[in-house]
Design an enzyme around this catalytic site. Structure first.
Site, PDB file in Angstrom:
ATOM      1  N   HIS A  72      16.428  63.324   5.951  1.00  0.00           N
ATOM      2  CA  HIS A  72      16.222  63.190   4.510  1.00  0.00           C
ATOM      3  C   HIS A  72      16.736  64.434   3.777  1.00  0.00           C
ATOM      4  O   HIS A  72      16.725  65.541   4.319  1.00  0.00           O
ATOM      5  CB  HIS A  72      14.735  63.037   4.206  1.00  0.00           C
ATOM      6  CG  HIS A  72      14.117  61.807   4.796  1.00  0.00           C
ATOM      7  ND1 HIS A  72      14.421  60.545   4.352  1.00  0.00           N
ATOM      8  CD2 HIS A  72      13.204  61.646   5.797  1.00  0.00           C
ATOM      9  CE1 HIS A  72      13.719  59.656   5.049  1.00  0.00           C
ATOM     10  NE2 HIS A  72      12.982  60.300   5.941  1.00  0.00           N
ATOM     11  N   CYS A 429      25.357  49.696  32.762  1.00  0.00           N
ATOM     12  CA  CYS A 429      24.716  48.981  31.647  1.00  0.00           C
ATOM     13  C   CYS A 429      25.823  48.321  30.838  1.00  0.00           C
ATOM     14  O   CYS A 429      26.556  49.013  30.118  1.00  0.00           O
ATOM     15  CB  CYS A 429      23.924  49.967  30.793  1.00  0.00           C
ATOM     16  SG  CYS A 429      23.499  49.332  29.168  1.00  0.00           S
TER      17      CYS A 429
HETATM   18  C1  LIG Z   1       7.138  55.318  11.550  1.00  0.00           C
HETATM   19  C2  LIG Z   1       7.692  56.701  11.386  1.00  0.00           C
HETATM   20  C3  LIG Z   1       8.907  56.908  10.729  1.00  0.00           C
HETATM   21  C4  LIG Z   1       9.390  58.211  10.566  1.00  0.00           C
HETATM   22  N1  LIG Z   1      10.647  58.404  10.051  1.00  0.00           N
HETATM   23  C5  LIG Z   1      11.138  59.661   9.926  1.00  0.00           C
HETATM   24  C6  LIG Z   1      12.453  59.876   9.469  1.00  0.00           C
HETATM   25  O1  LIG Z   1      13.233  58.955   9.257  1.00  0.00           O
HETATM   26  N2  LIG Z   1      12.867  61.157   9.295  1.00  0.00           N
HETATM   27  C7  LIG Z   1      12.057  62.214   9.545  1.00  0.00           C
HETATM   28  O2  LIG Z   1      12.470  63.336   9.314  1.00  0.00           O
HETATM   29  N3  LIG Z   1      10.830  62.044  10.061  1.00  0.00           N
HETATM   30  C8  LIG Z   1      10.353  60.793  10.265  1.00  0.00           C
HETATM   31  N4  LIG Z   1       9.111  60.595  10.776  1.00  0.00           N
HETATM   32  C9  LIG Z   1       8.278  61.762  11.076  1.00  0.00           C
HETATM   33  C10 LIG Z   1       8.665  62.457  12.359  1.00  0.00           C
HETATM   34  O3  LIG Z   1       8.914  61.539  13.391  1.00  0.00           O
HETATM   35  C11 LIG Z   1       7.525  63.405  12.735  1.00  0.00           C
HETATM   36  O4  LIG Z   1       7.211  64.208  11.618  1.00  0.00           O
HETATM   37  C12 LIG Z   1       7.863  64.283  13.902  1.00  0.00           C
HETATM   38  O5  LIG Z   1       8.350  63.538  14.977  1.00  0.00           O
HETATM   39  C13 LIG Z   1       6.628  65.064  14.316  1.00  0.00           C
HETATM   40  O6  LIG Z   1       6.970  65.858  15.413  1.00  0.00           O
HETATM   41  P1  LIG Z   1       5.868  66.692  16.167  1.00  0.00           P
HETATM   42  O7  LIG Z   1       6.567  67.563  17.138  1.00  0.00           O
HETATM   43  O8  LIG Z   1       4.961  67.323  15.170  1.00  0.00           O
HETATM   44  O9  LIG Z   1       4.948  65.608  16.892  1.00  0.00           O
HETATM   45  P2  LIG Z   1       5.159  64.851  18.266  1.00  0.00           P
HETATM   46  O10 LIG Z   1       6.534  64.364  18.442  1.00  0.00           O
HETATM   47  O11 LIG Z   1       4.078  63.820  18.358  1.00  0.00           O
HETATM   48  O12 LIG Z   1       4.924  65.977  19.356  1.00  0.00           O
HETATM   49  C14 LIG Z   1       3.650  66.434  19.704  1.00  0.00           C
HETATM   50  C15 LIG Z   1       3.649  66.600  21.213  1.00  0.00           C
HETATM   51  O13 LIG Z   1       2.425  67.211  21.615  1.00  0.00           O
HETATM   52  C16 LIG Z   1       2.072  66.679  22.871  1.00  0.00           C
HETATM   53  N5  LIG Z   1       0.650  66.921  23.085  1.00  0.00           N
HETATM   54  C17 LIG Z   1      -0.405  66.373  22.436  1.00  0.00           C
HETATM   55  N6  LIG Z   1      -1.555  66.868  22.944  1.00  0.00           N
HETATM   56  C18 LIG Z   1      -1.218  67.738  23.932  1.00  0.00           C
HETATM   57  C19 LIG Z   1      -1.967  68.558  24.815  1.00  0.00           C
HETATM   58  N7  LIG Z   1      -3.308  68.577  24.819  1.00  0.00           N
HETATM   59  N8  LIG Z   1      -1.297  69.331  25.698  1.00  0.00           N
HETATM   60  C20 LIG Z   1       0.060  69.321  25.743  1.00  0.00           C
HETATM   61  N9  LIG Z   1       0.813  68.545  24.923  1.00  0.00           N
HETATM   62  C21 LIG Z   1       0.180  67.782  24.023  1.00  0.00           C
HETATM   63  C22 LIG Z   1       2.426  65.212  22.734  1.00  0.00           C
HETATM   64  O14 LIG Z   1       2.569  64.599  23.993  1.00  0.00           O
HETATM   65  C23 LIG Z   1       3.724  65.265  21.947  1.00  0.00           C
HETATM   66  O15 LIG Z   1       4.849  65.271  22.784  1.00  0.00           O
HETATM   67  C24 LIG Z   1       8.622  59.305  11.000  1.00  0.00           C
HETATM   68  C25 LIG Z   1       7.421  59.088  11.686  1.00  0.00           C
HETATM   69  C26 LIG Z   1       6.982  57.798  11.910  1.00  0.00           C
HETATM   70  C27 LIG Z   1       5.753  57.567  12.732  1.00  0.00           C
END
Ligand SMILES: Cc1cc2nc3c(=O)[nH]c(=O)nc-3n(C[C@H](O)[C@H](O)[C@H](O)COP(=O)(O)OP(=O)(O)OC[C@H]3O[C@@H](n4cnc5c(N)ncnc54)[C@H](O)[C@@H]3O)c2cc1C
Length: 505
Positions: A72, A429
């Site tokens: 975005h 594939c």
């Molecule tokens: C439907 C949807 C559409 C979206 N579309 C967009 C988009 O188009 N563009 C955009 O920029 N963003 C988009 N987002 C948002 C984006 O995907 C997220 O903001 C981003 O992926 C968050 O990343 P993160 O690393 O915070 O979380 P996560 O990817 O969830 O990573 C957190 C990690 O922590 C690990 N974890 C949890 N607890 C523990 C523990 N106790 N010990 C060790 N590891 C642990 C988990 O396994 C996970 O791998 C979208 C989200 C959704 C759901």
């Protein structure tokens, strides 16, 4: 500079328990989603020792693997918010960063479509918001201009806001690339290692205990655990916040739908959600969704799709592009937004105890914001926590040319490639035309992917029209051969998800 280590608990032999006696890490990052990986990447540019602990068996296995895959511009963010600041500054980084990281990226532009008078009346305000966010290249298009750009858009369209720099990206490659560069610069990764306890949180050096019995000592802990961030914060008595997962369901249309559209089609956003989009994917499909369903906090793993949710998604897609009616979806999936009741991008520095940084509520834009968010966290670690930062001599900032995913830069198209490596001529594939040679390249890549899902995200195997019906066993066999293990040990996404019960002799 020595590369870091990668350990897959329950797959690799047990890791040597060297941390208890040795030098502690400077920073331990909990969670290898796009946020944790981006942070590892940025920190790896400095002379600091970093460990990443992740409960799953690959990077990006949480929310980061199931989103809309859009980078975005931040045109519709709340002006003045941290989210607006991070998304807009990251948008300026992505064109060059994606090239340096070898991540497929394409600025295809977006059209925010007004389909009725009420939506049409909101377009000017949206354009003003974009300008307030520093996204100055937006423009309102008339009905004929919209139809000229996108002839398959619904005839009912009134006008649209054109946002030229909105982009599509390979969302999996983003986390992989950040992590691979971090690894090359000395960051250690532990997979299958959920954080289950923090000993002596008040001490200068804390001990992290992981589900596999591992112990990691570190001076600073960054909680980037997404939907798991509340549980992780409870381990160090972090300040109050609550996560209510917001589910988003998607439909992926087959590649014959792709020529219907060139740009991302967005609805006029509401306060609660960006709404359901219809977008080309970088892989050549069309993607429709997501829904916005608030789930109770305990349903942080409920990524089920539902008949009602998918019908809603299809309905919204057809409202944008009626010609989709006779194009088949080939897959459905759901992702869970980390919706924090205390607000988006909820960051608490020195959370209860010195040295803990909680990063949560990275709800809808974390893929886009990740490089700027990582910079922001590094600044806070330095400024508020006192992490000393000196540039690491010899640190790399990108990946080599051969790190482009094979499906994007086909290795077999190079003259003489198949003669030199006959496996580039052996298609495994046939939906996505992935060869045995590309699978072998991915298996040899720095994070040593261990599972079918990890290989899928690197090569596109199992993602085509047959969704792996024809090639899953051959791909699993390639993993088994490469690792020198029995086929029964190969899993979908880690121990406990093996795909073959036993072999008939
Ligand atoms: C439907 C949807 C559409 C979206 N579309 C967009 C988009 O188009 N563009 C955009 O920029 N963003 C988009 N987002 C948002 C984006 O995907 C997220 O903001 C981003 O992926 C968050 O990343 P993160 O690393 O915070 O979380 P996560 O990817 O969830 O990573 C957190 C990690 O922590 C690990 N974890 C949890 N607890 C523990 C523990 N106790 N010990 C060790 N590891 C642990 C988990 O396994 C996970 O791998 C979208 C989200 C959704 C759901």
């Amino acid at each position: 500079m020595a590369a870091g280590t990668v350990h897959y608990s329950g797959i690799d032999p047990p890791a040597p328990a060297r941390e208890d006696g040795g030098e502690p890490y400077d920073v331990a990052i909990v969670g290898a989603g796009v946020v944790g990986c981006a942070l590892a990447y940025r920190l790896s540019q400095y002379r600091v020792r970093v460990a990443v602990v992740e409960r799953n068996y690959d990077v990006g296995e949480g929310t980061s693997k199931a989103n809309s895959a859009i980078i975005h511009t931040g045109f519709d963010a709340s002006p003045g918010s941290l989210e607006a600041q991070l998304v807009t500054s990251a948008a300026r980084l992505w064109p060059e960063l994606s090239e340096r990281l070898r991540v497929p990226f394409r600025a295809v532009s977006a059209l925010v479509l007004a389909l009725d008078d009420e939506q049409d009346a909101r377009l000017e305000r949206l354009a003003e918001k974009a300008l307030a966010n520093g996204v100055g290249d937006v423009r309102i298009l008339s009905h004929p201009e919209v139809r000229e750009r996108e002839p398959n858009v619904a005839a009912a369209v009134r006008r649209a806001l054109l946002v030229p720099r909105e982009a599509i990206v390979d969302p999996f490659a983003v986390s992989i690339a950040f992590a691979e560069v971090a690894l090359a610069n000395g960051v250690d990764f532990r997979f299958g290692a959920a954080l289950v306890a923090v000993e002596r949180p008040e001490a200068a050096v804390k001990t992290l205990v992981t589900s596999d019995g591992g112990r990691v000592r570190a001076r600073f802990l960054v909680n980037a655990a997404g939907l798991g961030s509340r549980r992780v914060a409870d381990l160090y008595g972090g300040a109050p916040f609550a996560i209510h997962p917001r589910r988003g369901q998607f439909l992926v249309f087959d590649k014959h739908a792709r020529p219907l559209l060139g740009s991302i089609l967005l609805p006029v956003p509401s306060e609660k959600t960006k709404g359901k989009l219809l977008a080309p994917t970088i892989f050549g499909n069309l993607l429709a969704g997501p829904t916005a369903e608030d789930l109770p906090p305990e349903q942080e793993t409920n990524t089920a799709t539902t008949v009602e949710g998918l019908a809603e998604v299809r309905g919204a897609a057809l409202a944008f592009c009626p010609a989709l009616a006779d194009r088949q979806p080939i897959a459905a999936y759901a992702g869970l937004r980390c919706n924090c009741l205390q607000g988006s991008y909820h960051i608490v520095v020195n959370d209860t105890h010195r040295g803990f940084v909680t990063v949560t509520g990275v709800r809808s834009t974390g893929l886009s914001a990740s490089p700027a968010l990582a910079d922001h966290i590094v600044e806070r670690l330095h400024g508020a926590c006192g992490l000393a930062l000196a540039a690491a001599p010899g640190a790399v900032a990108g990946r080599d040319e051969d790190a482009w995913p094979g499906w994007w830069r086909r290795p077999w198209e190079a003259p003489g490639a198949v003669d030199a490596e006959p496996d580039y001529g052996r298609v495994v594939c046939s939906c996505e035309n992935v060869t045995r040679g590309e699978i072998a390249d991915a298996l040899r890549s720095p994070l040593r992917p261990q599972t079918l899902d990890a290989l899928k995200r690197r090569t596109r195997v199992l993602t085509g029209r047959c969704q792996g019906f024809h090639c899953a066993i051959e791909v699993a066999g390639a993993i088994a051969d490469h690792a020198g293990v029995r086929l029964e040990r190969v899993s979908k996404n880690g121990p406990g998800s093996e795909i073959v019960a036993s072999r008939r002799r």
